[in-house]
Design an enzyme around this catalytic site. Structure first.
Site, PDB file in Angstrom:
ATOM      1  CB  CYS A 259      -0.527   5.702   1.327  1.00  0.00           C
ATOM      2  SG  CYS A 259      -0.141   6.636   2.711  1.00  0.00           S
ATOM      3  CG  HIS A 307       3.268   3.786   3.044  1.00  0.00           C
ATOM      4  ND1 HIS A 307       2.974   4.454   1.885  1.00  0.00           N
ATOM      5  CD2 HIS A 307       2.916   2.419   2.731  1.00  0.00           C
ATOM      6  CE1 HIS A 307       2.701   3.629   0.883  1.00  0.00           C
ATOM      7  NE2 HIS A 307       2.560   2.510   1.343  1.00  0.00           N
ATOM      8  CG  HIS A 319       1.240   0.014  -1.042  1.00  0.00           C
ATOM      9  ND1 HIS A 319       2.115   0.547  -0.823  1.00  0.00           N
ATOM     10  CD2 HIS A 319       1.405  -0.992  -1.948  1.00  0.00           C
ATOM     11  CE1 HIS A 319       3.478   0.050  -1.542  1.00  0.00           C
ATOM     12  NE2 HIS A 319       2.809  -0.708  -2.121  1.00  0.00           N
TER      13      HIS A 319
END
Length: 343
Positions: A259, A307, A319
């Site tokens: 990520c 994240h 993402h």
């Protein structure tokens, strides 16, 4: 009368036995483990992926530190080599002067003056020798200072090397944690039926697990031309070009990403250097309310910012979700603790 009551007693006993048998048969399913429900299985997989992602961030952080330490060690080694070379030259120069003195010396200066055929020349030479001796003393003092400096540099280099080894061990520890969590998640996913796995993937794409069944990748996004010429727009376009590429933990592109690695790569295409980890990326710029999010803003999730995604417009982010998934669009509120950062 006795013959009348006997069948009644048999009937009661038979009924009692039947009830006991029925109770006994009914107790088997009551005590059996029906196994986890699909919802519980999905929750377990989500938890394992989240734990793996946190460990991945730890791995990235430790690896970034190890890289910095490796550069420091390399610079220290170069400096040590140059310092040793300088000391060797100084020693060589002092050795040459000492050798000349030895070859011409060994005789008392007063006696040398008496024996000299040209006392004036001798005195000139003696004066020059005094100056050489003074310079030699200064050079010797400088040599000693360089030796002390080099010794200090060696001590510092040893400390950095020890820190590098500790950092390497931390990298390895986080790597083992990531691999363990991912292996557990794969085992749980393998226990799902085809329908359950399809349901899991569908829920992850629509944000259903985050309590947002509406929205999803079908939402309309601004055309590339409408994003403008800014560097943030260039980062969004880079992220769009990565859609469909796989999530690989620790990867920073161009063929695979985790990520935070996707953010690093996307912004690098726009000429901007971002920190390696999502927790550092949260503070890579100015934080703004979610209601004011613009394409190119970084969106971090969870309390520890483990994240991160890039805002693509119209309530959507791009993402790298988790291992086994590919870079994609998802709703901006797909997870909790949303923070928006404008780089």
């Amino acid at each position: 009368m006795a013959s009348h009551r006997r069948p009644v007693r048999v009937t009661v006993l038979t009924a009692a036995a039947a009830a006991t048998a029925a109770a006994s048969l009914g107790a088997v399913p009551a005590g059996a483990d029906p196994g986890p429900t699909p919802a519980a299985t999905r929750a377990t997989v989500d938890r394992l992926f989240e734990e793996a992602e946190k460990a991945t961030e730890g791995y990235n952080r430790a690896d970034e530190k190890a890289d910095a330490l490796r550069r420091t060690v390399s610079q220290a080694q170069d400096s040590l080599a140059r310092g040793q070379e300088r000391i060797n030259r100084m020693r060589g120069a002092l050795g040459s002067v000492a050798g000349a003195q030895y070859r011409s010396g060994g005789i008392d200066p007063a006696l040398a003056l008496l024996l000299s055929s040209d006392p004036d020349t001798y005195l000139d030479r003696a004066s020059a020798l005094d100056r050489i001796t003074a310079r030699q003393g200064a050079a010797l003092a400088e040599l000693r200072r360089e030796q002390r400096r080099l010794g200090q540099q060696r001590t510092e280099a040893r400390a950095v090397l020890a820190e590098l080894e500790r950092s390497r061990a931390e990298v390895a520890r986080h790597k083992r944690t990531v691999e363990k969590k991912l292996a557990e998640a794969r085992r749980v996913l393998a226990s799902l039926t085809v329908e359950q796995r399809a349901d899991y993937d569908r829920a992850s794409r629509t944000g259903e697990r985050a309590g947002d069944p509406a929205g999803g990748p079908a939402a309309e996004l601004p055309p590339l031309a409408d994003l403008g010429p800014s560097r943030a727009a260039a980062a969004v376009m880079a992220a769009r070009s990565a859609i469909g590429r796989p999530y690989v933990w620790g990867a920073t592109g161009p063929s695979a990403f985790d990520c935070s690695g996707l953010m690093v790569w996307s912004y690098r295409q726009a000429g901007i250097s971002l920190p390696r980890t999502s927790s550092a990326q949260r503070y890579a710029g100015r934080q703004v309310p979610l209601s004011q999010a613009q394409p190119g803003d970084l969106v971090t999730y969870r309390g520890d910012a483990s994240h991160v995604a890039i805002y693509a417009g119209n309530g959507q982010v791009i993402h790298a979700p988790y291992p086994g998934a590919r870079v994609r669009y998802d709703p901006v509120n797909m997870m909790s603790h949303v923070t928006v950062t404008r780089v």
